[in-house]
Structure formats: C-alpha cells, structure tokens
Design a protein around this motif. Sequence first.
Motif, PDB file in Angstrom:
ATOM      1  N   ILE A 127       0.830  -1.206   0.000  1.00  0.00           N
ATOM      2  CA  ILE A 127       0.000   0.000   0.000  1.00  0.00           C
ATOM      3  C   ILE A 127       0.865   1.257   0.000  1.00  0.00           C
ATOM      4  O   ILE A 127       0.375   2.360  -0.238  1.00  0.00           O
ATOM      5  CB  ILE A 127      -0.955   0.025   1.209  1.00  0.00           C
ATOM      6  N   LEU A 128       2.150   1.045   0.273  1.00  0.00           N
ATOM      7  CA  LEU A 128       3.093   2.164   0.299  1.00  0.00           C
ATOM      8  C   LEU A 128       4.450   1.620  -0.131  1.00  0.00           C
ATOM      9  O   LEU A 128       4.883   0.578   0.360  1.00  0.00           O
ATOM     10  CB  LEU A 128       3.164   2.764   1.707  1.00  0.00           C
ATOM     11  N   GLY A 129       5.096   2.294  -1.083  1.00  0.00           N
ATOM     12  CA  GLY A 129       6.420   1.861  -1.499  1.00  0.00           C
ATOM     13  C   GLY A 129       6.378   0.751  -2.532  1.00  0.00           C
ATOM     14  O   GLY A 129       5.454   0.659  -3.348  1.00  0.00           O
ATOM     15  N   SER A 148       4.853  -5.046   7.891  1.00  0.00           N
ATOM     16  CA  SER A 148       3.420  -5.341   7.885  1.00  0.00           C
ATOM     17  C   SER A 148       2.648  -4.086   8.274  1.00  0.00           C
ATOM     18  O   SER A 148       3.190  -3.176   8.917  1.00  0.00           O
ATOM     19  CB  SER A 148       3.097  -6.468   8.858  1.00  0.00           C
ATOM     20  N   TYR A 149       1.392  -4.055   7.901  1.00  0.00           N
ATOM     21  CA  TYR A 149       0.541  -2.911   8.251  1.00  0.00           C
ATOM     22  C   TYR A 149       0.447  -2.768   9.773  1.00  0.00           C
ATOM     23  O   TYR A 149       0.501  -1.652  10.307  1.00  0.00           O
ATOM     24  CB  TYR A 149      -0.841  -3.100   7.638  1.00  0.00           C
ATOM     25  N   GLY A 150       0.341  -3.921  10.474  1.00  0.00           N
ATOM     26  CA  GLY A 150       0.211  -3.882  11.930  1.00  0.00           C
ATOM     27  C   GLY A 150       1.433  -3.315  12.613  1.00  0.00           C
ATOM     28  O   GLY A 150       1.325  -2.483  13.530  1.00  0.00           O
ATOM     29  N   LEU A 151       2.638  -3.740  12.200  1.00  0.00           N
ATOM     30  CA  LEU A 151       3.875  -3.215  12.799  1.00  0.00           C
ATOM     31  C   LEU A 151       4.028  -1.733  12.475  1.00  0.00           C
ATOM     32  O   LEU A 151       4.456  -0.943  13.332  1.00  0.00           O
ATOM     33  CB  LEU A 151       5.066  -4.003  12.284  1.00  0.00           C
ATOM     34  N   TRP A 152       3.692  -1.360  11.267  1.00  0.00           N
ATOM     35  CA  TRP A 152       3.775   0.051  10.865  1.00  0.00           C
ATOM     36  C   TRP A 152       2.899   0.918  11.758  1.00  0.00           C
ATOM     37  O   TRP A 152       3.319   1.991  12.207  1.00  0.00           O
ATOM     38  CB  TRP A 152       3.369   0.156   9.400  1.00  0.00           C
ATOM     39  N   GLN A 153       1.689   0.472  12.044  1.00  0.00           N
ATOM     40  CA  GLN A 153       0.793   1.251  12.889  1.00  0.00           C
ATOM     41  C   GLN A 153       1.223   1.218  14.349  1.00  0.00           C
ATOM     42  O   GLN A 153       1.229   2.240  15.041  1.00  0.00           O
ATOM     43  CB  GLN A 153      -0.643   0.704  12.754  1.00  0.00           C
ATOM     44  N   ARG A 154       1.600   0.011  14.828  1.00  0.00           N
ATOM     45  CA  ARG A 154       1.870  -0.155  16.255  1.00  0.00           C
ATOM     46  C   ARG A 154       3.199   0.466  16.683  1.00  0.00           C
ATOM     47  O   ARG A 154       3.288   1.119  17.722  1.00  0.00           O
ATOM     48  CB  ARG A 154       1.864  -1.654  16.577  1.00  0.00           C
ATOM     49  N   ARG A 155       4.220   0.259  15.889  1.00  0.00           N
ATOM     50  CA  ARG A 155       5.557   0.693  16.298  1.00  0.00           C
ATOM     51  C   ARG A 155       5.901   2.086  15.771  1.00  0.00           C
ATOM     52  O   ARG A 155       6.651   2.832  16.410  1.00  0.00           O
ATOM     53  CB  ARG A 155       6.586  -0.317  15.793  1.00  0.00           C
ATOM     54  N   PHE A 156       5.343   2.432  14.606  1.00  0.00           N
ATOM     55  CA  PHE A 156       5.748   3.693  13.970  1.00  0.00           C
ATOM     56  C   PHE A 156       4.588   4.656  13.781  1.00  0.00           C
ATOM     57  O   PHE A 156       4.724   5.673  13.102  1.00  0.00           O
ATOM     58  CB  PHE A 156       6.413   3.402  12.612  1.00  0.00           C
ATOM     59  N   GLY A 157       3.437   4.338  14.379  1.00  0.00           N
ATOM     60  CA  GLY A 157       2.308   5.251  14.363  1.00  0.00           C
ATOM     61  C   GLY A 157       1.774   5.570  12.987  1.00  0.00           C
ATOM     62  O   GLY A 157       1.204   6.639  12.767  1.00  0.00           O
ATOM     63  N   GLY A 158       1.963   4.666  12.021  1.00  0.00           N
ATOM     64  CA  GLY A 158       1.463   4.901  10.669  1.00  0.00           C
ATOM     65  C   GLY A 158       2.170   6.042   9.952  1.00  0.00           C
ATOM     66  O   GLY A 158       1.571   6.711   9.094  1.00  0.00           O
ATOM     67  N   ASP A 159       3.440   6.274  10.280  1.00  0.00           N
ATOM     68  CA  ASP A 159       4.211   7.378   9.686  1.00  0.00           C
ATOM     69  C   ASP A 159       4.331   7.178   8.171  1.00  0.00           C
ATOM     70  O   ASP A 159       4.944   6.206   7.701  1.00  0.00           O
ATOM     71  CB  ASP A 159       5.599   7.411  10.322  1.00  0.00           C
ATOM     72  N   PRO A 181      -0.226  -4.567   2.828  1.00  0.00           N
ATOM     73  CA  PRO A 181      -1.604  -4.308   3.276  1.00  0.00           C
ATOM     74  C   PRO A 181      -2.001  -5.175   4.450  1.00  0.00           C
ATOM     75  O   PRO A 181      -1.403  -6.230   4.701  1.00  0.00           O
ATOM     76  CB  PRO A 181      -2.442  -4.646   2.027  1.00  0.00           C
ATOM     77  N   ALA A 182      -3.030  -4.734   5.171  1.00  0.00           N
ATOM     78  CA  ALA A 182      -3.572  -5.525   6.283  1.00  0.00           C
ATOM     79  C   ALA A 182      -4.388  -6.689   5.715  1.00  0.00           C
ATOM     80  O   ALA A 182      -4.721  -6.722   4.522  1.00  0.00           O
ATOM     81  CB  ALA A 182      -4.453  -4.648   7.164  1.00  0.00           C
ATOM     82  N   GLY A 183      -4.704  -7.629   6.585  1.00  0.00           N
ATOM     83  CA  GLY A 183      -5.572  -8.725   6.167  1.00  0.00           C
ATOM     84  C   GLY A 183      -4.885  -9.804   5.385  1.00  0.00           C
ATOM     85  O   GLY A 183      -5.496 -10.440   4.530  1.00  0.00           O
ATOM     86  N   GLN A 184      -3.586 -10.025   5.624  1.00  0.00           N
ATOM     87  CA  GLN A 184      -2.884 -11.122   4.962  1.00  0.00           C
ATOM     88  C   GLN A 184      -3.447 -12.461   5.443  1.00  0.00           C
ATOM     89  O   GLN A 184      -4.010 -12.569   6.520  1.00  0.00           O
ATOM     90  CB  GLN A 184      -1.389 -11.050   5.257  1.00  0.00           C
ATOM     91  N   ALA A 185      -3.263 -13.490   4.649  1.00  0.00           N
ATOM     92  CA  ALA A 185      -3.794 -14.815   4.980  1.00  0.00           C
ATOM     93  C   ALA A 185      -2.762 -15.615   5.757  1.00  0.00           C
ATOM     94  O   ALA A 185      -1.568 -15.316   5.764  1.00  0.00           O
ATOM     95  CB  ALA A 185      -4.188 -15.556   3.709  1.00  0.00           C
ATOM     96  N   VAL A 186      -3.253 -16.657   6.421  1.00  0.00           N
ATOM     97  CA  VAL A 186      -2.388 -17.589   7.125  1.00  0.00           C
ATOM     98  C   VAL A 186      -1.429 -18.223   6.121  1.00  0.00           C
ATOM     99  O   VAL A 186      -1.843 -18.569   5.007  1.00  0.00           O
ATOM    100  CB  VAL A 186      -3.261 -18.674   7.796  1.00  0.00           C
TER     101      VAL A 186
END
Length: 808
Positions: A127-129, A148-159, A181-186
């Motif tokens: 979704i970016l880059g 991952s989208y989750g790490l980007w939001q959690r650790r870097f505040g969605g910068d 993007p979020a919602g990756q599969a197992v």
Amino acid sequence: MNDLRYAFRQLLKNPGFAAVAVLTLALGIGANTAMFSVVNAVLLRPFPFKNPDRLVWIWENNLSKNVPINPASPANLMDWRNQSRVFESLSAWNGESFNLTGEGEPERILGAKVFANFFEVLGVQPILGRTFLADEDRAGANPVALLSYGLWQRRFGGDTNILGKSLTLHGQSFTVIGIMPAGQAVPFNLFEVWVPFALDASRMSRHGDRFLRPIGRLKPGVTIKQAQAEMDTITRRLENLYPQDNTGAGVSIIPLKEMFAGEIRPALLVLLGAVGFVLLIACANVANLMLARAAARQKEIAVRAALGASRLRLTRQLLTETLLLSGLGAAGGLALAFYGIQVMAALVPAVSSLYKVPVPGVDEIGIDGAVLAFTIALAFVTALLSGLAPALGSSRPDLNDTLKEGGRSAATGFRSGRFRNLLVVSEVALALMLLIGAGLMLQSFQRLREVRLGFNPRNVLAITLSLPEGKYPKDEQRIDFFQQLLQRVEAVPGVKSAAVAKYVPLSGHWGTGQFSIEGRPPLAAGDFLVADVDGVSPGYFQTMEIPVRQGRGFTDADRLKAPQVVILNETMARRFWPNENPIGKRLNFGDFNKPDFWEIVGVVGDVKHFGFDTEAHPQIYFSHLQASDQWMSLVVRTAADPLALVGAVRNEVFAIDKAQPVFDVQTLEQLVSQSIAPRRFAMLLLEIFSTLALLLAAVGVYGVISYSVSRRTQEIGVRMALGAQTTDVTKLVVRQGMRLALAGLVTGLTGAFALTRVMAGLLYGVSATDPLTFAAVPVFLFAVALFACWLPARRAAKIDPMEALRYE
C-alpha cells in the motif's frame, strides 16, 4: 398475499402447534447456520490473493526414510523453475525471528526471509512503497525490509514518511522500502517484517541444504494432478543427477488453503453432515405435525375442494403455511445461531496442532452475506422437505366420505399413518447414526487422553529466546548466556528446576539429522539414516521428568572440547540395536572422508513430540554445551502456577541483556491442550448435535404415538368395555411405538456401519465398527424410545370407556 394472510391467521388460531413447529425448525436451522458459518470462514472463504485457487504449497519428502514433509533446497528449487512447465512462477520463504531494537522497548517480532519474486507469486502489492527487486535477494546487496501494516501502525504510528528510514533487526540496519496491506492470509498474517534471503552462489548450488518453504502459482487451467505428475518426473530426473542428495526424494503439491485448513477439514465436513442429520430429523418432526394438522382440517379442505378449489390451489395454500413456519423458524434459527457461533468460535482450534499456525478464518467466523443466503435457502429447502408430502397427500380428499356427518376420511394414502411411521423410523435411524458417531468420538478422545506423553507437562513454563548472531557469534558466548540464565532462574523463589532445549515437545518445531553407525557397512551413494535431533542442557531430562533408561544423562563436563556424546531415545535404541546395548557405540555425523564421531552415553524414554496420536520417532539428543544454538527454549518447572513467574523470569533475562526479548511464553499444559484441540472440537460438537438429534427423535416418537392414541380413543374405549385391562392397553400402544423404534434401530445400524468409516481418520485407539459402541448406543436409544412410547400409553390406559364410547 391472500394465502400468506390466511396462513398467518391459521397459525394464530393454533399457537401451540405453531410454537412447537417454529422451535423445532429454529433448532435445526440454527445449528446448521452456525456450523455453516464455521465451514464458510475456514474452508470456503478464499485467501485474499489474486486467483488464490492457483496457489500451491510444495513440500519435499522422502517416504522411504519415513520423512513425509521436508523443506526444499535452493538448488532443487532452481531446477524446478528451469524445468517445470506447469508453474507461472515459483518462489520460497522461511520463517525468521528478529529482535527489533532501537527506539522503544526491545521486541521480538516474527518475520520471513523471501526470494524477490515472492509477492509477485502471491499477487499482493504494497500500500506504500515497493516490493523487492531481483538483485536484492543476492549476497552483498543492500539490506532492505518490508513492514506489515500492523507493525507500521503499532511501532511507527502509521508514519507515511517511513520509506527510506532504517530498521534495526538482530543488530543489523535495514532500509524500509514498503508497507504491506492488512488482512494477509495464514501463515503470512503472522509476519511483521519481510527481508530478502541474500544467499551466496555456494549455498544456492546445494541440493542437500533443505530449509526453504516453496510456494508456486499454477498456470491457468493446470490441475493439481497435472502439476504433481510433472514434478514427479522432475524429481526422478534430479535423483539420477544428484543421487548423493536426492535419492528417494519426492514432492507433494498441496493447494494453499488445504495446507493450513486441511487438518481440521475432515472434522468440519463430518460435523456439517451430522448437523444436516439434525435438520432432517427436525423436518421429519414438522412433517408429522403438518400431517396431524392436515388430518384435523380434512373437512375444511374437503369443503374447499367441493367449492371448486383445484388440487394445485390447495397444495399452494398448505405449502404457504409451511413456508411461513420455515421463515419464522429461520428467523429464530438466526437468533440461536448468533449465540451458537460464539460457542463454536471458542471451540474451533485457534492453531493447527502440528504446525502451530493459526487456522485460517477463525477470527472471521460470523454471520455474513453468504451465511444469510445459506439460511434463506435452508428455509426454502426445509419448507419443501417438511411440507410437500403432507400438502400433496391432503390436497386430494375423498369428498363423499369426508363430508358425511361424523364421518372419517378413508384410511388411505398419507392419512393411513404409513408415511408418519416412515418418518419416525427415519428419525430414529438418523439419531442412532449420530449417537454412534458421538460414542466413537468420545471413546477415541478418552483413549487419547490416556496416552503417556513421556514427560510431565504439569507446572512447566516454556519461553523462547533468539540470540542475535551479530551480538553472540561464538558458541562460547551463547553457552555462557544460557548458563548464566539457568543459574539465575533456578534461584527464583518457586522454581524447582530449569533447562534449555532447541525443540520443546508439541511446540510445532523439530529438526532432523543424517548419520551413520561406526563399524557397519557403508550405505549406498545417496542413502542415509535419519533421526530427529535436539540440543538440550544438563538437567533437561530431570526438568521434563523424562526417565533415563540406560547409561546417564548429560552433565556439565559434556562441554566444548570434551569428548562428543549423545543420548538416544528408546525407539532409536530398539531400531538400530535390537539385540545389544548401544551404550559406548558411536555415530558419525560427517562423511567418510572427514568423520565426526559422537559416543552414545545414555538411553532415555520416548517422548510424543508431534502429538498424542503419533508414534515416537528415532531421536538423538546433543548436549547444548557441545552443540549450541541461537534459538533455544527455556523450560522451567515450578512449584505452583508457572504463569505467575513469567515476570520474574523475564527480569532475569533482562538482567543479563536488556535488549534481549522473550517470546512464545506458554505452559506445556497449554501445548498439550492445543495438540488435542481438533479432536476435542469434533467430539464436543458431535456430542451436542447427537444430543439434539436424540431429543428431537424422542419427541417425534412421542408425537406419533400420542397422535395415534388420540385417533384411536373410541377403539381403546371399546376394547376396555369388552374387558381389556390397563396393562393390555399399555402393551398395545407401546408395542406399536416400539415396532417403529426397532425398525429405525435396524436401519440406523446398517447406515452407521457404512457412515462411521468416513470418520475413521478422526478416531484413535478405537475401530470405526467398535462392538461396544454398536451394542450400547442402540440399547440406550431403545430405552429412550420406550419411555417416549410409555408416556402416551400411560394416558391411553386411563381412558374412561363410557367417555370413549361417546367420542364423536
């Protein structure tokens, strides 16, 4: 609309009949809706990738060496790429644990090393880059990473300015080039960072270095069977070219969805079939109610027919009433399913028992558009199943007989009771099949719980640590870290003992190694002996309470530069030294030009490393002090609740290295529970469904016999007036019902013998035709049916002959 309004008025006039019918259908439809919601989320909902049905997982195997699944080597993967014509693209990945340091607390994150075309194979765009370039997975390339989208939001505040910034993983700096993007599969939803493999030419050329997990995208129109056939040809070709590394090697191609949902698929399909039986029983009950209702409305139907109503018109009216009941039942079923789904979602195994990855779709179980469409379709099917036969049978009345004053309809067709009897027989048969299946599952689960694991999981905490290679590059440094940690942890109040191991039983992690036995004839080129391997510290066997059968366990003297020693499990000792003592024998883990000998100093008990229902593999234990590793699990036996000591143990880790995170914190009892979760899930739901079927079948038997008694009131009165005793009347009524029950039991036993073979793969330690189950369950159901017949028989025996003779 006129039919619908009239049907609604009819239900309001008969609230008892309507309530029973709607509740019965609600139970059947609700159970099916809840079960379908699980199947839809786990099995049917596609992965969020481009054309996910063309994505496949590829395992190597060596069935001749009892190795059903094995990672692939880089050289084999390259040969597959070059020689295969069925794949649009091939790539591979491998899970990797990273210590994320820098700003904030040190954190362990799970990531993956991948080839550059990995996301091209999946059909996923950031979704970016951007994703990786072709030259970024080569040795010496600049280290880059995707977040991952989750790490980007959690650790870097969605910068949004994160691109180009540095990320420190295992002490190495990586440049962030994209956000996925979020919602990756197992299993890819587990990963929080992706980095390229960066393998050098030497490692890419090794056919025996197996560590990759390949994934491929089939070309349009190519089937799994075609792909498997071509890969079998290629693997035989590689076996001839590289016998030293590929003798006996094969390939298994598995659809991506099946790879992760395949373990629970059989249980879900069996349960979906079982809940379908419940719905059929519910439909049979409602059909019987409709038949009884139609018998009470014979004059009304006859009058309508006499006034010119056609058979089609009468059938439409009666079916409209049934459809209204089914619609109300579906609405009630959705309400019941809402709560049932919550129960099922809590029971569905969250992770697979073998690979310890999340079961796909578990967190998405709920009522969505597909589930609503299924419920609506089920309402129509239910209306047809429960209403069509009664409507057709009642829409052709005998006008001459029915319209006579006080007359009864001729005992023909459906009104003769034969169809009602057939429905009861079917209900009993279906209930018996479900109960036998539930009985087999219960026995199987009990047998499974009785299996000895080979270790004591009670009050044992397991914590995983991964030491960064850059910070702890030498064996001595890693050994010193874990030795300090063990000394500190054992000093914590409440700790009885502690040890470290590379692979903890039931954790989903394992390793294998090739070896030869000193003094025995050399094996043919490409042939080898294989066993599971594990590195453990002195005190591991005591902490896990694994008994030492022969020789000794490891001691602190078994260190680097000391004589190399190993310990075997009983299975390996029996297999390779069946008639002699293995103590003192030596194993070679090198080649014949440069042997690497290790002396056997002990034999310990077998451990169920892969699950309750698996046989123990040959196992070799190394001393952690002689074969250190960066990734180790700390096991701590405590005097009380082990989870209460997590904070204290974590503090001891930080006291040695403040930047060292801990992860996978769980007790061995939790691992044991996870390993039997699929069987527990199947057993519990099958027990619930079979109990519901039993209740509905008992109600069905009671309803038919009770209706029969009401129709035979005058006959019973005459019999009693002519001298029949209450016991005679009771026997008469019970005999009628038990004939139906016995017919259902015989039919059900026949069906059960055939259908239980379908669930043979779900059973452990019990045959699909277990005599005890096939004897005990029919007896139990016979007793329930007898009670259901006795209740109306008891009422019939109390009939007053004088009142009965005045009946009608």
